[in-house]
Motif scaffolding. Structure first.
Motif, PDB file in Angstrom:
ATOM      1  N   PHE A 106      36.143  43.401  70.327  1.00  0.00           N
ATOM      2  CA  PHE A 106      36.385  44.428  69.316  1.00  0.00           C
ATOM      3  C   PHE A 106      35.141  45.262  69.012  1.00  0.00           C
ATOM      4  O   PHE A 106      35.186  46.154  68.156  1.00  0.00           O
ATOM      5  N   GLY A 107      34.037  44.989  69.684  1.00  0.00           N
ATOM      6  CA  GLY A 107      32.824  45.779  69.485  1.00  0.00           C
ATOM      7  C   GLY A 107      32.189  45.604  68.122  1.00  0.00           C
ATOM      8  O   GLY A 107      31.586  46.538  67.581  1.00  0.00           O
ATOM      9  N   VAL A 108      32.300  44.410  67.558  1.00  0.00           N
ATOM     10  CA  VAL A 108      31.747  44.134  66.233  1.00  0.00           C
ATOM     11  C   VAL A 108      30.395  43.446  66.398  1.00  0.00           C
ATOM     12  O   VAL A 108      30.276  42.435  67.093  1.00  0.00           O
ATOM     13  N   LEU A 109      29.377  44.005  65.751  1.00  0.00           N
ATOM     14  CA  LEU A 109      28.037  43.424  65.811  1.00  0.00           C
ATOM     15  C   LEU A 109      28.030  42.046  65.157  1.00  0.00           C
ATOM     16  O   LEU A 109      28.710  41.825  64.154  1.00  0.00           O
ATOM     17  N   MET A 110      27.233  41.122  65.702  1.00  0.00           N
ATOM     18  CA  MET A 110      27.214  39.751  65.208  1.00  0.00           C
ATOM     19  C   MET A 110      25.883  39.380  64.573  1.00  0.00           C
ATOM     20  O   MET A 110      24.831  39.787  65.050  1.00  0.00           O
ATOM     21  N   THR A 111      25.981  38.590  63.523  1.00  0.00           N
ATOM     22  CA  THR A 111      24.843  37.880  62.966  1.00  0.00           C
ATOM     23  C   THR A 111      25.129  36.416  63.239  1.00  0.00           C
ATOM     24  O   THR A 111      26.162  35.889  62.826  1.00  0.00           O
ATOM     25  N   ALA A 112      24.249  35.770  63.966  1.00  0.00           N
ATOM     26  CA  ALA A 112      24.500  34.435  64.512  1.00  0.00           C
ATOM     27  C   ALA A 112      23.950  33.328  63.626  1.00  0.00           C
ATOM     28  O   ALA A 112      22.804  33.373  63.199  1.00  0.00           O
ATOM     29  N   TRP A 113      24.799  32.314  63.418  1.00  0.00           N
ATOM     30  CA  TRP A 113      24.427  31.124  62.660  1.00  0.00           C
ATOM     31  C   TRP A 113      25.044  29.922  63.363  1.00  0.00           C
ATOM     32  O   TRP A 113      26.054  29.376  62.933  1.00  0.00           O
ATOM     33  N   PRO A 114      24.435  29.479  64.468  1.00  0.00           N
ATOM     34  CA  PRO A 114      25.014  28.374  65.235  1.00  0.00           C
ATOM     35  C   PRO A 114      24.942  27.063  64.467  1.00  0.00           C
ATOM     36  O   PRO A 114      23.989  26.825  63.729  1.00  0.00           O
ATOM     37  N   LEU A 115      25.955  26.223  64.674  1.00  0.00           N
ATOM     38  CA  LEU A 115      26.035  24.965  63.942  1.00  0.00           C
ATOM     39  C   LEU A 115      26.092  23.732  64.836  1.00  0.00           C
ATOM     40  O   LEU A 115      25.617  22.677  64.453  1.00  0.00           O
TER      41      LEU A 115
END
Length: 163
Positions: A106-115
């Motif tokens: 969907f072309g949405v920018l991500m802010t990553a918080w891996p768990l």
């Protein structure tokens, strides 16, 4: 609008939710948060997170009133329904494989918080190799088998990531 979603085993305890709440309120950004309750340690590893019976227990007093013009907290929902909407411009995610693919689709920018699981590797690729995401905390990890708790990421760190 920023969409927050961590459903696939990526729910947070009350202390972490409070830090996210502080960051959202202080940022002033429009948000939609699909908030799921932490997994019950007595249940199966395959159990799905659930909605809070009373989400006000993890919010700061007056949070809903102060943010009613810029944000909404909803229960567990399907990512694809929200990510496909044109108002969503950012996605704060654990960056599991499915979430990553949907965000890219969907072309949405991500802010990553891996768990846990493959999420750290996904985030490394997204942030360092491809430049498709920014990170909140690339070093977090949860021992899913023993249900270990994550170190609390403070509101200031969350805000610094661009939330």
């Amino acid at each position: 609008m920023v969409f927050l979603h961590f459903k696939s085993g990526g729910s947070f305890n009350g202390d972490q939710v409070k830090e996210i709440v502080c960051a959202l309120e202080q940022s002033g950004h429009w948000f939609l948060w699909s908030l799921c309750q932490s997994l019950d340690p007595s249940k199966s590893l395959m159990a799905s997170p659930t909605d809070y019976d009373d989400s006000s227990e993890v919010f700061l007093e007056g949070f809903s009133n102060r943010t009613h013009d810029i944000g909404k907290i909803i229960g567990c929902t399907l990512q694809v329904v929200i990510l496909g909407h044109s108002v969503i411009g950012g996605f704060i995610s654990h960056c599991g494989w499915n979430s990553t693919l949907k965000s890219i689709l969907f072309g949405v920018l991500m802010t990553a918080w891996p768990l846990y699981a493959e999420q750290q590797l996904n985030v490394f690729e997204l942030v360092r190799e491809l430049g498709l995401a920014v990170e909140i905390n690339i070093d977090s990890r949860r021992d899913v088998i023993n249900r270990g708790e994550l170190e609390i990421v403070r509101a200031e760190t969350i805000k610094e990531s661009g939330v």
